[in-house]
Design a protein around this motif. Structure first.
Motif, PDB file in Angstrom:
ATOM      1  N   LEU A   1       1.274  -0.917  -0.225  1.00 47.59           N
ATOM      2  CA  LEU A   1      -0.221   0.095  -0.236  1.00 47.59           C
ATOM      3  C   LEU A   1       1.203   1.068  -0.049  1.00 47.59           C
ATOM      4  CD1 LEU A   1      -2.427  -1.449   2.428  1.00 47.59           C
ATOM      5  CD2 LEU A   1      -2.841  -0.942   0.561  1.00 47.59           C
ATOM      6  N   THR A   2       1.062   1.733  -1.082  1.00 48.47           N
ATOM      7  CA  THR A   2       1.765   2.823  -1.463  1.00 48.47           C
ATOM      8  C   THR A   2       1.922   4.092  -1.456  1.00 48.47           C
ATOM      9  OG1 THR A   2       1.870   2.554  -3.691  1.00 48.47           O
ATOM     10  CG2 THR A   2       3.792   1.627  -2.647  1.00 48.47           C
ATOM     11  N   GLY A   3       0.285   4.029  -1.562  1.00 50.20           N
ATOM     12  CA  GLY A   3      -0.807   5.379  -0.688  1.00 50.20           C
ATOM     13  C   GLY A   3       0.251   6.054   0.485  1.00 50.20           C
ATOM     14  N   THR A   4       0.887   5.382   0.975  1.00 47.51           N
ATOM     15  CA  THR A   4       0.846   6.460   2.699  1.00 47.51           C
ATOM     16  C   THR A   4       2.241   6.828   2.535  1.00 47.51           C
ATOM     17  OG1 THR A   4      -0.217   5.187   3.979  1.00 47.51           O
ATOM     18  CG2 THR A   4       1.228   5.891   4.835  1.00 47.51           C
ATOM     19  N   HIS A   5       2.848   8.094   2.153  1.00 45.60           N
ATOM     20  CA  HIS A   5       4.546   8.506   1.902  1.00 45.60           C
ATOM     21  C   HIS A   5       4.730   8.971   2.993  1.00 45.60           C
ATOM     22  CE1 HIS A   5       2.101  10.694  -1.978  1.00 45.60           C
ATOM     23  NE2 HIS A   5       2.390   9.055  -1.914  1.00 45.60           N
TER      24      HIS A   5
END
Length: 159
Positions: A35-39
């Motif tokens: 889940l790469t939306g969390t930066h």
């Protein structure tokens, strides 16, 4: 290295993974669960880019060990949209141009979602206080503040 089996309910789906004791929640979400939306920005909890909702409350995922949230519910930016499309907060940010490069946006969206759940009609000062823990290097915050007020309007219209 010893691994610990954990189960998280991420965006409404139970997810099991094995992590080292010192694996950060941000790294678990990004690298173990994809889940790469969390930066991840500062990695010190200052910028707010990594903010996710833990049992509905905003937390800095770069300061939270994944093993410490075993069994809890995590909502990332990917989980904010509903079955009908973008959430009111997401729609307001797009409508009011509350983003530019987008790096800080996931953290703002999670923060504002929690803010408006707690305070559905914030004053201008309450909006500024509510977003003060998130840093943006591009927008100057004016359109972000407008987006928070617009999101409050959209939520009220849907109620």
């Amino acid at each position: 290295m010893k691994l610990h089996e954990i189960t998280l309910v991420v965006n409404g789906v139970a997810r099991r993974t094995s992590v080292p004791a010192r694996r950060l929640l941000s790294d678990c979400l990004r690298h173990d669960l994809g889940l790469t939306g969390t930066h991840v920005g500062c990695e010190h909890g200052v910028c707010g880019c990594c903010t996710v909702l833990l049992d509905g409350e905003p937390v800095r995922s770069c300061l939270t060990f994944a093993v410490s949230v075993d069994g809890q519910e995590v909502t990332t930016v990917e989980g904010l949209a509903g079955a009908g499309g973008l959430s009111p907060v997401q729609r307001a940010f797009a409508e009011c141009h509350g983003l530019q490069c987008g790096f800080c946006t996931p953290g703002f969206l999670c923060t504002v979602t929690a803010l408006l759940r707690e305070n559905p009609a914030p004053t201008a000062d309450e909006v500024l206080e509510g977003i003060s823990g998130n840093l943006c290097r591009c927008t100057g915050y004016q359109n972000i503040a407008k987006a928070v007020h617009r999101a409050a309007e959209l939520i009220a219209e849907e109620s």
